[in-house]
Design a protein around this motif. Structure first.
Motif, PDB file in Angstrom:
ATOM      1  N   LEU A  93      -1.264 -10.685   2.522  1.00 37.82           N
ATOM      2  CA  LEU A  93      -1.490  -9.439   2.170  1.00 37.82           C
ATOM      3  C   LEU A  93      -0.153  -8.568   1.025  1.00 37.82           C
ATOM      4  O   LEU A  93      -0.305  -7.364   1.211  1.00 37.82           O
ATOM      5  N   GLY A  94       0.346  -9.728   1.046  1.00 35.89           N
ATOM      6  CA  GLY A  94       0.999  -9.545  -0.342  1.00 35.89           C
ATOM      7  C   GLY A  94       2.328  -8.264   0.008  1.00 35.89           C
ATOM      8  O   GLY A  94       2.889  -8.652   1.460  1.00 35.89           O
ATOM      9  N   ASP A  95       2.449  -7.642  -0.361  1.00 33.84           N
ATOM     10  CA  ASP A  95       3.642  -6.186  -0.277  1.00 33.84           C
ATOM     11  C   ASP A  95       2.821  -4.994   0.479  1.00 33.84           C
ATOM     12  O   ASP A  95       3.694  -4.227   0.107  1.00 33.84           O
ATOM     13  N   GLU A  96       1.956  -4.903   0.434  1.00 32.06           N
ATOM     14  CA  GLU A  96       1.154  -3.683   1.116  1.00 32.06           C
ATOM     15  C   GLU A  96       1.946  -3.561   2.264  1.00 32.06           C
ATOM     16  O   GLU A  96       1.579  -4.064   3.935  1.00 32.06           O
ATOM     17  N   ILE A  97       2.789  -2.645   2.388  1.00 32.47           N
ATOM     18  CA  ILE A  97       3.369  -2.386   3.639  1.00 32.47           C
ATOM     19  C   ILE A  97       3.210  -1.708   4.994  1.00 32.47           C
ATOM     20  O   ILE A  97       3.076  -2.505   5.978  1.00 32.47           O
ATOM     21  N   ALA A  98       1.358  -0.585   5.114  1.00 32.03           N
ATOM     22  CA  ALA A  98       1.397  -0.387   5.792  1.00 32.03           C
ATOM     23  C   ALA A  98       0.249  -1.456   6.412  1.00 32.03           C
ATOM     24  O   ALA A  98       0.021  -1.768   7.351  1.00 32.03           O
ATOM     25  N   TRP A  99      -0.570  -2.872   5.776  1.00 35.29           N
ATOM     26  CA  TRP A  99      -0.533  -3.650   6.701  1.00 35.29           C
ATOM     27  C   TRP A  99      -0.055  -4.710   6.989  1.00 35.29           C
ATOM     28  O   TRP A  99      -0.201  -5.001   8.153  1.00 35.29           O
ATOM     29  N   LEU A 100       1.454  -5.300   6.111  1.00 32.27           N
ATOM     30  CA  LEU A 100       2.220  -6.117   7.471  1.00 32.27           C
ATOM     31  C   LEU A 100       3.072  -5.523   8.072  1.00 32.27           C
ATOM     32  O   LEU A 100       3.485  -6.305   9.009  1.00 32.27           O
ATOM     33  N   ARG A 101       2.645  -4.150   8.513  1.00 30.40           N
ATOM     34  CA  ARG A 101       2.948  -3.910   9.426  1.00 30.40           C
ATOM     35  C   ARG A 101       2.325  -4.395  10.755  1.00 30.40           C
ATOM     36  O   ARG A 101       3.168  -4.072  12.050  1.00 30.40           O
ATOM     37  N   PHE A 102       1.091  -5.072  10.624  1.00 38.00           N
ATOM     38  CA  PHE A 102       0.504  -5.248  12.042  1.00 38.00           C
ATOM     39  C   PHE A 102       0.848  -7.086  12.397  1.00 38.00           C
ATOM     40  O   PHE A 102       0.829  -6.864  13.431  1.00 38.00           O
ATOM     41  N   VAL A 103       1.724  -6.822  11.641  1.00 36.90           N
ATOM     42  CA  VAL A 103       3.133  -8.027  11.858  1.00 36.90           C
ATOM     43  C   VAL A 103       3.559  -8.030  13.763  1.00 36.90           C
ATOM     44  O   VAL A 103       3.651  -8.616  14.600  1.00 36.90           O
ATOM     45  N   ASN A 104       3.346  -6.927  14.134  1.00 34.94           N
ATOM     46  CA  ASN A 104       3.830  -6.350  14.461  1.00 34.94           C
ATOM     47  C   ASN A 104       3.431  -6.302  16.048  1.00 34.94           C
ATOM     48  O   ASN A 104       3.175  -5.923  16.684  1.00 34.94           O
TER      49      ASN A 104
END
Length: 514
Positions: A93-104
């Motif tokens: 996902l690179g550095d796209e924070i909106a998508w990285l938040r789905f690590v939660n």
């Protein structure tokens, strides 16, 4: 006819003419789903901020797992488990924070089998329905799903452990196969929950310790081993991690707090899981008034867990002189456990209480979505900067590294923050169509003479330097040609934008520059 009330033979029952337990459970399913939808919405709507850029920087995908630990994770006073999870997500996902938040989503997984076991074996007990709604509809639970930090994981894992330990208390009612499955879940959840956040791990360990005491009093030796072995392993890993990190960095604090501050913050953490829902509040009051002795007996262990957790955080914060509300999020499931214990006898006895229960949760969800969707954080000034740079393409934008302003601050964190500010400013600027330079500690940043204005952009700013010219001087920004003219100062909580007219320029207003 037997009902769920036969579980409490020693207490005086409520009138049997009303029982809306099924309605409570159906409503709770809808409310939990609504909270999950709210979390997804906020993941894309809420703006990013410094701590999330810190997580992105810590989880640099170009580093191998061992390099990431050696160069970054070992220099930060947090267990590396959450960073490792983000590191895995960043590979795709690179550095796209909106998508990285789905690590939660990951810390939600232990909740699935624990809820399944509960519903399979305790269908008439409304404890889980109340507990789930209190935790899921809490504004900080919803908002922190949309936060690339470990605080949502703390809430979710603590909630999963609370449910599992409730089932552990009645495991004799389970089939042998389910009992083995329950114990395996408890072991895995303990190992994970003890390695997410140092302070929260201590509170979770205290909750496990209470359950170990109950197993000891019952002479449940196999159950004691199920709790003790993963706890010992998890605590050993946590201790080694802390020792290694303390060897690489110094203990630092961000949130100075007096004793009174700490008392208020801990009280707020307890209130988040205990008193935010009016239907539950009314049911608790009704239960205490009509069944005071029995209710306190049933909720005794959950009360003890919450009291020990709150006292533990208060002692830590008093000794360290530092506390923020986020550090108390581990108390939300513990407080919700107590509230659900006290309310489960009374909530389903009145349609008014059920209605207030539902409306209270919906009100919290709507408030959180509306409030946090408008919380653009670093994106707020970026929109304004982008408008100015579009009007005058030669505009120079300079971002201030806040920690560079205080090079002698004993509480400054590890050196990586220097790179974090720069990467954060660049991340935002690249998505708004302008470029930015970040100030440093070791060299001046030159503001070039131009017919366009110079914008000085300060995020994560605590307004401790109110004079804009002193701020520029401390940030080591040097204007070519002499002293600039301040055209505008836009100050917001924790951020500000300074618009300067460069020496020798004929521009008086940046919005008229071309």
């Amino acid at each position: 006819m037997a009902t769920g009330r036969t579980r409490f033979p020693a207490t005086r029952a409520f009138p049997a003419s009303r029982d809306y337990s099924d309605l409570v459970q159906i409503a709770s399913c809808g409310l939990v789903v609504a909270s999950l939808i709210a979390m997804v919405v906020l993941a894309f709507q809420r703006g990013p901020w410094l701590d999330e850029f810190w997580t992105v920087w810590m989880a640099e995908p170009s580093l191998s797992l061992s390099e990431a630990y050696a160069q970054r994770w070992s220099t930060d006073l947090h267990p590396p488990l959450y960073y490792a999870s983000v590191w895995l997500f960043r590979q795709g996902l690179g550095d796209e924070i909106a998508w990285l938040r789905f690590v939660n989503v990951l810390p939600l997984l232990p909740l699935v089998p624990s809820v399944y076991l509960w519903l399979r074996n305790t269908r008439r007990d409304t404890w889980l329905a109340i507990f789930a709604v209190l935790v899921a509809s809490c504004p900080y639970t919803i908002a922190n799903f949309a936060e690339l930090r470990s605080y949502f994981a703390i809430i979710a894992l603590t909630a999963a452990l609370v449910i599992l330990l409730k089932l552990f208390d009645r495991e004799h009612e389970l089939a042998p196969r389910e009992r083995g499955w329950l114990r395996a879940q408890i072991a895995v959840t303990i190992l994970i929950a003890l390695n997410v956040h140092f302070l929260s791990s201590a509170i979770i360990a205290a909750r496990i310790g209470l359950e170990m005491l109950r197993a000891l009093l019952r002479r449940n030796w196999s159950g004691l081993a199920v709790l003790a072995i993963p706890s010992a392993i998890g605590a050993l890993v946590l201790t080694i991690t802390f020792a290694l990190q303390m060897g690489r960095t110094e203990f630092y604090t961000f949130y100075p707090a007096t004793f009174l501050d700490c008392v208020v913050i801990v009280g707020a953490g307890v209130a988040l899981g205990l008193v935010l829902n009016p239907g539950v509040d009314l049911a608790i009051a009704r239960t205490l008034l009509r069944h005071r002795v029995g209710a306190l007996r049933d909720a005794g262990w959950s009360f003890a867990a919450l009291a020990i957790g709150a006292l533990g955080i208060l002692v830590y914060s008093t000794l360290s002189g530092s506390l923020t509300l986020r550090y108390t999020f581990v108390l939300i499931p513990l407080a919700a456990d107590l509230a659900a214990d006290l309310a489960k006898q009374g909530l389903a006895q009145s349609r008014l209480q059920v209605l207030l229960f539902v409306l209270g949760a919906i009100a919290l969800q709507l408030f959180t979505v509306v409030h946090e969707s408008a919380n653009k954080r670093w994106l707020l000034l970026a929109d304004q900067i982008a408008a100015i740079t579009r009007d005058c393409p030669g505009t120079q934008v300079i971002g201030i590294d806040q920690h560079a302003l205080h090079p002698d601050d004993e509480q400054r964190p590890v050196s990586g923050w220097i790179g974090v500010f720069d990467s954060g400013y660049r991340w935002v600027a690249s998505r708004h169509g302008f470029t930015v330079e970040t100030t440093g500690r070791d060299a001046d940043t030159i503001a070039r003479a131009s017919s366009c204005p110079t914008l000085v952009w300060a995020e994560h700013d605590f307004n401790d330097i109110p004079d804009p010219f002193e701020l520029v001087r401390r940030a080591r920004i040097r204007f070519e040609g002499g002293t600039p003219q301040l055209i505008e100062q836009r100050r917001l909580p924790h951020q500000q934008l300074l618009v300067f007219r460069n020496p020798g320029s004929g521009v008086a207003d940046p919005t008229t520059a071309r």
